[in-house]
Design a protein around this motif. Structure first.
Motif, short mmCIF file in Angstrom:
data_model
loop_
_atom_site.label_atom_id
_atom_site.label_comp_id
_atom_site.label_asym_id
_atom_site.label_seq_id
_atom_site.Cartn_x
_atom_site.Cartn_y
_atom_site.Cartn_z
N LEU A 271 72.53 -1.42 24.66
CA LEU A 271 73.71 -1.38 23.79
C LEU A 271 74.97 -1.18 24.63
N ASN A 272 74.91 -0.26 25.60
CA ASN A 272 76.05 -0.01 26.49
C ASN A 272 76.38 -1.22 27.35
N GLU A 273 75.37 -2.03 27.62
CA GLU A 273 75.58 -3.24 28.42
C GLU A 273 76.03 -4.43 27.57
N GLY A 274 76.19 -4.20 26.28
CA GLY A 274 76.68 -5.26 25.40
C GLY A 274 75.59 -6.15 24.81
N GLU A 275 74.32 -5.84 25.10
CA GLU A 275 73.21 -6.66 24.59
C GLU A 275 72.71 -6.04 23.28
N MET A 276 73.51 -6.18 22.24
CA MET A 276 73.23 -5.52 20.97
C MET A 276 71.96 -6.08 20.31
N ASP A 306 72.44 -4.16 10.79
CA ASP A 306 72.18 -5.08 9.68
C ASP A 306 73.41 -5.26 8.79
N ILE A 307 74.14 -4.17 8.57
CA ILE A 307 75.34 -4.25 7.73
C ILE A 307 76.42 -5.08 8.40
N ILE A 308 76.62 -4.86 9.70
CA ILE A 308 77.63 -5.61 10.45
C ILE A 308 77.32 -7.11 10.45
N HIS A 309 76.02 -7.43 10.60
CA HIS A 309 75.62 -8.84 10.67
C HIS A 309 75.29 -9.44 9.30
N GLY A 310 75.54 -8.67 8.25
CA GLY A 310 75.34 -9.21 6.91
C GLY A 310 73.90 -9.45 6.54
N ASN A 311 72.97 -8.73 7.18
CA ASN A 311 71.55 -8.90 6.87
C ASN A 311 71.19 -8.02 5.67
N ILE A 312 71.63 -8.44 4.48
CA ILE A 312 71.45 -7.62 3.29
C ILE A 312 69.97 -7.39 2.99
N ASP A 313 69.15 -8.44 3.15
CA ASP A 313 67.72 -8.31 2.89
C ASP A 313 67.11 -7.30 3.85
N HIS A 314 67.56 -7.36 5.11
CA HIS A 314 67.04 -6.42 6.11
C HIS A 314 67.46 -4.99 5.79
N VAL A 315 68.70 -4.86 5.26
CA VAL A 315 69.19 -3.52 4.90
C VAL A 315 68.27 -2.91 3.85
N CYS A 316 67.96 -3.70 2.82
CA CYS A 316 67.07 -3.21 1.76
C CYS A 316 65.70 -2.85 2.33
N GLY A 317 65.20 -3.70 3.22
CA GLY A 317 63.91 -3.44 3.83
C GLY A 317 63.92 -2.17 4.66
N THR A 318 65.02 -1.97 5.38
CA THR A 318 65.13 -0.77 6.21
C THR A 318 65.18 0.48 5.36
N VAL A 319 65.92 0.41 4.24
CA VAL A 319 65.99 1.57 3.33
C VAL A 319 64.59 1.91 2.81
N LEU A 370 76.30 3.65 1.40
CA LEU A 370 77.47 3.12 0.71
C LEU A 370 78.75 3.40 1.50
N PHE A 371 78.84 4.63 2.00
CA PHE A 371 80.03 5.01 2.78
C PHE A 371 80.16 4.17 4.04
N ILE A 372 79.02 4.00 4.76
CA ILE A 372 79.03 3.20 6.00
C ILE A 372 79.41 1.75 5.70
N SER A 373 78.87 1.22 4.60
CA SER A 373 79.17 -0.17 4.22
C SER A 373 80.65 -0.35 3.96
N LEU A 374 81.24 0.57 3.18
CA LEU A 374 82.68 0.48 2.87
C LEU A 374 83.52 0.65 4.12
N LEU A 375 83.11 1.58 4.98
CA LEU A 375 83.87 1.82 6.21
C LEU A 375 83.85 0.60 7.12
N ILE A 376 82.67 0.01 7.26
CA ILE A 376 82.54 -1.18 8.13
C ILE A 376 83.34 -2.34 7.55
N ALA A 377 83.25 -2.51 6.20
CA ALA A 377 84.01 -3.59 5.55
C ALA A 377 85.51 -3.39 5.76
#
Length: 529
Positions: A271-276, A306-319, A370-377
């Motif tokens: 992550l620090n090397e930019g390879e997210m 997942d939120i940054i990259h718009g992976n909504i399905d993945h977000v639900c799966g992760t939850v 919800l807070f993280i989603s709004l903040l990132i948006a």
């Protein structure tokens, strides 16, 4: 009386009685032989074998307090060494009072150290320090360097965990000095690591690396079961000073056993090397490791990605995965703690309490998402608007600059028109382009012959943004040209210096680098034919 009873017994009965007395005497003598054998195995660090032998001793055959005191001391000591903690709590009630009465410093040192270790694992560091210091006093009285080393190691660890880094280093030094008299290579490895860790926390990187280098030859003495954790510990010290070497030790640890702890460190480095993307896949891999380590941070990182990259399905799966893991953790907690809980609480009360905590945890998790989603948006929208604002200002200024150049090339006197256009540029800079204004200041500094001493990545970006405003075509051409290496802000700045007409000598002076380094930059930014 006993003579008449004995005389009345039959010959066969007398023989049986004598046999039982002899067997009982042999059994009694055999307990001490077993104790000595168990202590010998413990000294050779064959803890599992020692624990198995101790488990075979029947407590009912112990005849007196001397035997019971030695037995429970060994039982407690081997319990934490083999991760089978003893819950009888006989140290306080039997072992320590007995050896105190006998003034037995050797066994008292072991007993107090065992008490210290036991309460330290439960997080009661203040009480652990008192036991450790008492153990230290007892060990010094009989030159018991083995216990003394373990005491100093324990005190060093506690002070590190509580932020007392100077004391951590002091006890690490005592441990290293003591272990030299014990001649235990595995302990020497641990002592050198604790020295490196203490110096690292005190921000003394050179000293930390010195002790890591001294430690590495002793890795061959670390037991196979302990090696993965030791390798991760070394990687942790290299993490911020030598990421390449940290990755080497993490991969080596992972080749021995999958560990979510090691994978989390490896993901941090990428992550620090930019390879997210690579970090994301390693986080996902860490979730599949069932090593009972907390994975809150890993799950948070995955959600954020997942939120940054718009992976909504993945977000639900992760939850859903979080809830599953949470339920598993709760089940484990119930299984691990039920024996202690039943001494104070009813089983059903404990479960209801845990269910309340679980419900609150779920609500908190959803609120956090919800807070993280709004903040990132909000951040994404804000950055998008700022970028559009700068680009619009750049295009306006670039158009006005083209008009000025055409008027300057004309043979007529257009000074009034040129001044009017410059005023328009100034108005745009003041109202719409605060960042461009900062870039102009940096641009003027370079034009005045100043160096880039102290510039950060942000400063180079501000310079480039302003240059793009006054000469959009040049920056656009440089950005679209394919090159051998990725075009960073610093490399783009170097190319713009070339466009501004500076030669190698001037560029070396502005960047405060050698002529050789300038040639290297030319090579790295060379277009692909």
């Amino acid at each position: 009386m006993f003579f008449y009873i004995f005389a009345a017994m039959k010959k066969s009965q007398i023989i049986t009685l004598l046999a039982l007395l002899i067997i009982s005497s042999c059994e009694h003598k055999g307990i001490w032989d077993q104790f000595n054998e168990i202590e010998s195995l413990t000294d050779r660090e064959q803890f599992d074998s020692a624990y198995v032998k101790l488990s075979k001793i029947n407590e009912g055959t112990l005849c007196n307090d001397d035997e019971r005191a030695h037995y429970y001391l060994l039982r407690t000591q081997l319990g934490y060494l083999t991760q089978n903690p003893d819950s009888t709590n006989m140290l306080d009630s039997l072992v320590i009072p007995y050896f105190s009465q006998k003034n037995d410093h050797k066994n008292l040192a072991t007993a107090y150290y065992s008490m210290g270790y036991s309460v330290a694992t439960k997080g009661d560091y203040a009480k652990a320090i008192l036991y450790y210091k008492t153990a230290e006093e007892q060990a010094i009285a009989v030159d018991n360097n083995k216990i003394l080393y373990k005491v100093y190691e324990g005190l060093s660890v506690i002070n590190g965990l509580t932020g007392n880094y100077h004391l951590e280093l002091e006890y690490a030094k005592n441990a290293l000095k003591t272990v030299q008299q014990v001649n235990n290579n595995k302990w020497t490895c641990d002592a050198l690591y604790n020295m490196a860790l203490a110096f690292s926390r005190l921000k003394q990187k050179d000293s930390s690396l010195y002790y890591i280098n001294k430690m590495e030859p002793f890795l061959k003495y670390v037991p196979k079961n302990d090696l993965p954790h030791t390798l991760v510990s070394i990687a942790y010290l290299y993490k911020h000073t030598n990421p390449h070497k940290a990755k080497y030790y993490l991969e080596k640890s992972l080749s021995e056993i999958e560990s979510s702890y090691a994978l989390a460190h490896l993901a941090d480095i990428y992550l620090n090397e930019g390879e997210m993307d690579k970090a994301y896949h390693i986080w996902k891999r860490a979730l599949n490791v069932h090593d009972r380590r907390p994975k809150d941070k890993i799950l948070h990182n995955i959600l954020e990605y997942d939120i940054i990259h718009g992976n909504i399905d993945h977000v639900c799966g992760t939850v859903n995965e979080i809830i599953t893991i949470k339920d598993s953790i709760i089940d484990n907690l119930r299984n691990d703690t039920i024996k202690d809980l039943q001494l104070r609480f009813d089983h059903e009360v404990a479960i209801r309490k845990q269910e309340t905590i679980t419900n609150n945890w779920q609500k908190g998790l959803l609120a956090a998402i919800l807070f993280i989603s709004l903040l990132i948006a909000y951040i994404i929208i804000k950055r998008y608007r700022e970028k559009n604002k700068i680009q619009e200002a750049q295009m306006q200024i670039n158009d006005l600059m083209d008009q000025i150049r055409k008027l300057e090339e004309s043979e007529e006197d257009n000074s009034a028109a040129i001044q009017k256009l410059n005023d328009q540029i100034k108005n745009i800079m003041d109202k719409e382009g605060a960042l461009l204004k900062q870039g102009k200041i940096l641009y003027d500094r370079i034009k005045d012959g100043k160096k880039v001493h102290g510039w950060r990545k942000k400063d180079f970006e501000l310079f480039i943004n302003y240059y793009k405003a006054i000469d959009y075509k040049t920056v656009n051409r440089l950005e679209k040209t394919k090159r051998k290496e990725k075009l960073t802000p610093q490399k783009m700045f170097f190319l713009l210096l070339n466009e501004m007409g500076y030669d190698k000598k001037d560029i070396a002076r502005i960047l405060s680098i050698s002529d050789t380094s300038v040639n290297t930059l030319y090579f790295r930014t060379k277009p692909i034919e």
